[in-house]
Motif scaffolding. Structure first.
Motif, PDB file in Angstrom:
ATOM      1  N   ASP A 132     -27.230  17.017 -26.380  1.00  0.00           N
ATOM      2  CA  ASP A 132     -26.757  16.345 -25.168  1.00  0.00           C
ATOM      3  C   ASP A 132     -27.924  15.789 -24.352  1.00  0.00           C
ATOM      4  O   ASP A 132     -27.840  14.681 -23.797  1.00  0.00           O
ATOM      5  CB  ASP A 132     -25.945  17.309 -24.303  1.00  0.00           C
ATOM      6  CG  ASP A 132     -24.580  17.638 -24.891  1.00  0.00           C
ATOM      7  OD1 ASP A 132     -24.108  16.886 -25.772  1.00  0.00           O
ATOM      8  OD2 ASP A 132     -23.992  18.652 -24.472  1.00  0.00           O
ATOM      9  N   VAL A 133     -29.019  16.553 -24.263  1.00  0.00           N
ATOM     10  CA  VAL A 133     -30.199  16.066 -23.551  1.00  0.00           C
ATOM     11  C   VAL A 133     -30.752  14.827 -24.243  1.00  0.00           C
ATOM     12  O   VAL A 133     -31.141  13.846 -23.588  1.00  0.00           O
ATOM     13  CB  VAL A 133     -31.277  17.162 -23.439  1.00  0.00           C
ATOM     14  CG1 VAL A 133     -32.582  16.593 -22.872  1.00  0.00           C
ATOM     15  CG2 VAL A 133     -30.784  18.309 -22.572  1.00  0.00           C
ATOM     16  N   MET A 134     -30.791  14.846 -25.563  1.00  0.00           N
ATOM     17  CA  MET A 134     -31.269  13.669 -26.294  1.00  0.00           C
ATOM     18  C   MET A 134     -30.398  12.459 -26.003  1.00  0.00           C
ATOM     19  O   MET A 134     -30.899  11.348 -25.758  1.00  0.00           O
ATOM     20  CB  MET A 134     -31.308  13.964 -27.791  1.00  0.00           C
ATOM     21  CG  MET A 134     -32.349  14.996 -28.194  1.00  0.00           C
ATOM     22  SD  MET A 134     -32.385  15.240 -29.992  1.00  0.00           S
ATOM     23  CE  MET A 134     -33.706  16.440 -30.143  1.00  0.00           C
ATOM     24  N   ARG A 135     -29.082  12.656 -26.017  1.00  0.00           N
ATOM     25  CA  ARG A 135     -28.159  11.536 -25.798  1.00  0.00           C
ATOM     26  C   ARG A 135     -28.191  11.044 -24.349  1.00  0.00           C
ATOM     27  O   ARG A 135     -28.233   9.833 -24.091  1.00  0.00           O
ATOM     28  CB  ARG A 135     -26.739  11.967 -26.158  1.00  0.00           C
ATOM     29  CG  ARG A 135     -25.674  10.877 -25.956  1.00  0.00           C
ATOM     30  CD  ARG A 135     -24.291  11.471 -26.073  1.00  0.00           C
ATOM     31  NE  ARG A 135     -24.088  12.495 -25.044  1.00  0.00           N
ATOM     32  CZ  ARG A 135     -23.279  13.555 -25.208  1.00  0.00           C
ATOM     33  NH1 ARG A 135     -22.634  13.730 -26.344  1.00  0.00           N
ATOM     34  NH2 ARG A 135     -23.150  14.438 -24.227  1.00  0.00           N
ATOM     35  N   ASP A 136     -28.178  11.977 -23.401  1.00  0.00           N
ATOM     36  CA  ASP A 136     -27.964  11.615 -22.002  1.00  0.00           C
ATOM     37  C   ASP A 136     -29.250  11.333 -21.226  1.00  0.00           C
ATOM     38  O   ASP A 136     -29.224  10.605 -20.234  1.00  0.00           O
ATOM     39  CB  ASP A 136     -27.192  12.727 -21.283  1.00  0.00           C
ATOM     40  CG  ASP A 136     -25.819  12.965 -21.891  1.00  0.00           C
ATOM     41  OD1 ASP A 136     -25.261  12.019 -22.486  1.00  0.00           O
ATOM     42  OD2 ASP A 136     -25.312  14.100 -21.776  1.00  0.00           O
ATOM     43  N   ARG A 137     -30.390  11.883 -21.689  1.00  0.00           N
ATOM     44  CA  ARG A 137     -31.622  11.700 -20.930  1.00  0.00           C
ATOM     45  C   ARG A 137     -32.725  10.988 -21.722  1.00  0.00           C
ATOM     46  O   ARG A 137     -33.390  10.114 -21.185  1.00  0.00           O
ATOM     47  CB  ARG A 137     -32.137  13.053 -20.422  1.00  0.00           C
ATOM     48  CG  ARG A 137     -31.197  13.699 -19.407  1.00  0.00           C
ATOM     49  CD  ARG A 137     -31.906  14.744 -18.584  1.00  0.00           C
ATOM     50  NE  ARG A 137     -33.089  14.199 -17.909  1.00  0.00           N
ATOM     51  CZ  ARG A 137     -34.016  14.960 -17.320  1.00  0.00           C
ATOM     52  NH1 ARG A 137     -33.909  16.283 -17.335  1.00  0.00           N
ATOM     53  NH2 ARG A 137     -35.065  14.409 -16.732  1.00  0.00           N
ATOM     54  N   LEU A 138     -32.927  11.371 -22.986  1.00  0.00           N
ATOM     55  CA  LEU A 138     -34.030  10.777 -23.735  1.00  0.00           C
ATOM     56  C   LEU A 138     -33.700   9.382 -24.255  1.00  0.00           C
ATOM     57  O   LEU A 138     -34.479   8.441 -24.055  1.00  0.00           O
ATOM     58  CB  LEU A 138     -34.444  11.701 -24.886  1.00  0.00           C
ATOM     59  CG  LEU A 138     -35.111  13.009 -24.465  1.00  0.00           C
ATOM     60  CD1 LEU A 138     -35.365  13.898 -25.683  1.00  0.00           C
ATOM     61  CD2 LEU A 138     -36.418  12.739 -23.729  1.00  0.00           C
ATOM     62  N   LEU A 139     -32.562   9.221 -24.904  1.00  0.00           N
ATOM     63  CA  LEU A 139     -32.246   7.924 -25.495  1.00  0.00           C
ATOM     64  C   LEU A 139     -32.130   6.799 -24.467  1.00  0.00           C
ATOM     65  O   LEU A 139     -32.561   5.673 -24.742  1.00  0.00           O
ATOM     66  CB  LEU A 139     -30.969   8.022 -26.337  1.00  0.00           C
ATOM     67  CG  LEU A 139     -31.186   8.677 -27.710  1.00  0.00           C
ATOM     68  CD1 LEU A 139     -29.852   9.019 -28.358  1.00  0.00           C
ATOM     69  CD2 LEU A 139     -31.996   7.763 -28.621  1.00  0.00           C
ATOM     70  N   PRO A 140     -31.579   7.033 -23.266  1.00  0.00           N
ATOM     71  CA  PRO A 140     -31.542   5.934 -22.295  1.00  0.00           C
ATOM     72  C   PRO A 140     -32.926   5.432 -21.878  1.00  0.00           C
ATOM     73  O   PRO A 140     -33.052   4.304 -21.392  1.00  0.00           O
ATOM     74  CB  PRO A 140     -30.793   6.547 -21.103  1.00  0.00           C
ATOM     75  CG  PRO A 140     -29.924   7.591 -21.703  1.00  0.00           C
ATOM     76  CD  PRO A 140     -30.757   8.181 -22.811  1.00  0.00           C
ATOM     77  N   MET A 141     -33.960   6.236 -22.061  1.00  0.00           N
ATOM     78  CA  MET A 141     -35.328   5.804 -21.731  1.00  0.00           C
ATOM     79  C   MET A 141     -36.033   5.144 -22.904  1.00  0.00           C
ATOM     80  O   MET A 141     -37.123   4.572 -22.736  1.00  0.00           O
ATOM     81  CB  MET A 141     -36.156   7.011 -21.275  1.00  0.00           C
ATOM     82  CG  MET A 141     -35.699   7.637 -19.971  1.00  0.00           C
ATOM     83  SD  MET A 141     -36.854   8.911 -19.355  1.00  0.00           S
ATOM     84  CE  MET A 141     -36.526  10.271 -20.499  1.00  0.00           C
TER      85      MET A 141
END
Length: 228
Positions: A132-141
């Motif tokens: 979820d962190v990868m999807r919601d925080r890392l990938l948008p950056m």
């Protein structure tokens, strides 16, 4: 003399085998890049053995490493940040904070997110909270993202079987408008039988799709010849 490109690589490390920074560090250095390798986990070996030892870095230890990177001014110097496998939620959240800080102080920085979380046979092999962190925080950056088809399907909750599916998945993910999606290890419905390919999709969609294929037998030979 122009300094070489500077990379901060935040991913796994193993004592024996070639994954994460244990695979990426040497070829980047051989290509002339200056690389700072920050481990998220340290394991005795890759997971395809009967036993595996080691663990994710304790949060306070990992935090100390990131603080040291800040104090040396590494985010300001970096041309690229690469993130890969992350073994704990605390570390995932700290990685997200670090990347956000780096992009804020260094807008020219290119961030490559490899959302290492699973594959077709084993399925999801990190806790959903990390995914979820990868999807919601890392990938948008991310300026560049390199999921495999399983990861892209999990992230977007849709089947990935055609190039059109890849384009639709790119629209679902909250990428920056100019970001590139590079889906690796694809065996799509129109992929040449016996081959797998990587598909690069830019912001222009299908007109920017670039496909690179390799035979599955060549991949198998590489795996068999590898010590891990």
């Amino acid at each position: 003399m122009t300094p070489p490109p500077f990379v901060i690589s935040i991913q796994s490390q193993v004592v024996f085998g070639h994954v994460g920074n244990s695979a990426a560090l040497f070829p980047m250095q051989a290509a002339g890049l200056e690389v700072v390798a920050i481990p998220t986990v340290i394991f005795s070996n890759t997971p395809n053995y009967p036993t595996q030892h080691g663990r994710a870095l304790p949060p306070e230890f990992f935090s100390d490493l990131l603080q040291g990177a800040r104090e040396r001014g590494l985010p300001e110097r970096a041309d690229f940040i690469l993130t890969g496998y992350i073994g704990s939620l605390d570390v995932a959240l700290m990685v997200a904070d670090f990347v956000a800080e780096a992009k804020a102080v260094n807008p020219a920085l290119t961030y490559l997110c490899d959302p290492v979380m699973g594959d077709t046979d084993p399925g999801l092999y990190v806790p959903e909270a990390i995914a979820d962190v990868m999807r919601d925080r890392l990938l948008p950056m991310a300026d560049i993202a390199t999921p495999n088809p399983f990861e892209l399907s999990w992230l977007t909750e849709r089947k990935v079987a055609t190039t059109w599916d890849l384009e639709a998945a790119r629209q679902i993910l909250r990428f920056a408008p100019e970001a590139q999606l590079i889906t690796t290890g694809c065996a799509l419905e129109d992929t040449t039988p016996g081959q797998i390919e990587s598909v690069i999709l830019g912001p222009e969609g299908s007109s920017a799709a670039i496909r690179r294929s390799v035979s599955q037998s060549a991949c198998l030979a590489l795996v068999i010849s590898s010590p891990d």
